[in-house]
Design an enzyme around this catalytic site. Structure first.
Site, PDB file in Angstrom:
ATOM      1  N   HIS A   7      38.855  42.630  39.367  1.00 33.91           N
ATOM      2  CA  HIS A   7      38.882  44.446  39.572  1.00 33.91           C
ATOM      3  C   HIS A   7      39.268  44.990  38.386  1.00 33.91           C
ATOM      4  O   HIS A   7      40.151  43.939  37.556  1.00 33.91           O
ATOM      5  CB  HIS A   7      39.594  45.015  40.684  1.00 33.91           C
ATOM      6  CG  HIS A   7      41.357  44.472  40.740  1.00 33.91           C
ATOM      7  ND1 HIS A   7      41.723  43.408  41.286  1.00 33.91           N
ATOM      8  CD2 HIS A   7      42.322  45.301  39.952  1.00 33.91           C
ATOM      9  CE1 HIS A   7      43.122  43.588  41.076  1.00 33.91           C
ATOM     10  NE2 HIS A   7      43.358  44.423  40.158  1.00 33.91           N
ATOM     11  N   HIS A  79      44.973  47.773  33.940  1.00 30.07           N
ATOM     12  CA  HIS A  79      44.877  46.261  33.806  1.00 30.07           C
ATOM     13  C   HIS A  79      43.647  45.704  34.278  1.00 30.07           C
ATOM     14  O   HIS A  79      42.901  46.410  34.947  1.00 30.07           O
ATOM     15  CB  HIS A  79      45.817  45.637  34.342  1.00 30.07           C
ATOM     16  CG  HIS A  79      45.984  45.725  36.004  1.00 30.07           C
ATOM     17  ND1 HIS A  79      46.730  46.573  36.805  1.00 30.07           N
ATOM     18  CD2 HIS A  79      45.238  45.017  36.974  1.00 30.07           C
ATOM     19  CE1 HIS A  79      46.594  46.310  38.002  1.00 30.07           C
ATOM     20  NE2 HIS A  79      45.632  45.327  38.020  1.00 30.07           N
ATOM     21  N   GLU A 130      45.980  40.587  34.841  1.00 29.76           N
ATOM     22  CA  GLU A 130      46.501  39.905  36.110  1.00 29.76           C
ATOM     23  C   GLU A 130      45.707  38.720  36.467  1.00 29.76           C
ATOM     24  O   GLU A 130      44.352  38.722  36.168  1.00 29.76           O
ATOM     25  CB  GLU A 130      46.397  41.052  37.299  1.00 29.76           C
ATOM     26  CG  GLU A 130      46.958  40.892  38.489  1.00 29.76           C
ATOM     27  CD  GLU A 130      46.737  41.722  39.549  1.00 29.76           C
ATOM     28  OE1 GLU A 130      46.016  42.724  39.422  1.00 29.76           O
ATOM     29  OE2 GLU A 130      47.370  41.530  40.750  1.00 29.76           O
TER      30      GLU A 130
END
Lengths: 134, 134
Positions: A7, A79, A130
């Site tokens: 994502h 992020h 991440e």
């Protein structure tokens, strides 16, 4: 090592207004809002055919995205999240190459119930990364 | 309306160093560098299983990403690109909802040889959005 782009996360002050942009203006399909008090955010997922956009709003005191939203009152990309098969092996490889892992360096359970780590933006082209074990 | 997340673009000063981060540190597969003088950038695609990261370096005088790279010398996410079936229909829908389309409002041929438009970040949660007709 990295796999799918899981994502892209966009942090906003007003989740309802952000949902309207993606649902009404861009015509995308959205999940229901999901409060995650343990992460200090409420999230909505924009469900695209191949990936997701995670819309995040600060929740409660001391939200980890509060300062980001203060600096970016109109919102901004917070992020990107890449999938890995083995987060411990990934972490050890990255640390061996001198990359900085944020926090204690131990994976936490992230927004999807999977182990995650965050990598220092200064080591990754100004981008907070991440990693999520899937 | 929006379909797949076609790519996330990261603008950098030094494409070679950026490639090293994604190839060597993150272990991803990269395309060869592709100079695009008509767009003022040289690009490398990081090929993920479900999407792409586009690494971009300014090329020539007056590159459209020069000021971004000056403001973000360590790099940063420049835009996200969503696919649409019909870029004229998408543009007209967006303009009808008051969203700002950058430039003349007419699609240009983008980095992949397809018609593209860019949308104003202030109307899209602080995120520069590219639409690409596929």
């Amino acid at each position: 090592m990295i796999g799918r782009l899981n994502h892209v996360a966009i942090a906003v002050r007003d989740l309802g207004a952000a949902c309207a942009v993606y649902r009404d203006t861009l015509g995308a399909k959205l999940s229901e809002p999901l409060p995650q008090p343990e992460h200090g955010v409420t999230v909505v997922f924009v469900e695209l055919p191949n990936s997701k956009i995670e819309l995040m709003e600060p929740l409660g005191e001391g939200s980890p995205i509060e300062s980001f939203v203060e600096r970016n009152p109109g919102g901004g990309i917070h992020h990107v999240c890449y999938e890995v098969d083995d987060i411990i092996a990934a972490r050890d490889r990255l640390k061996g190459q001198g990359a900085r892992v944020l926090g204690t360096g131990e994976p936490r359970i992230g927004a999807h119930g999977k182990p995650v780590l965050f990598l220092h933006p200064k080591d990754f082209l100004g981008t907070l990364v991440e990693l999520e074990q899937v």
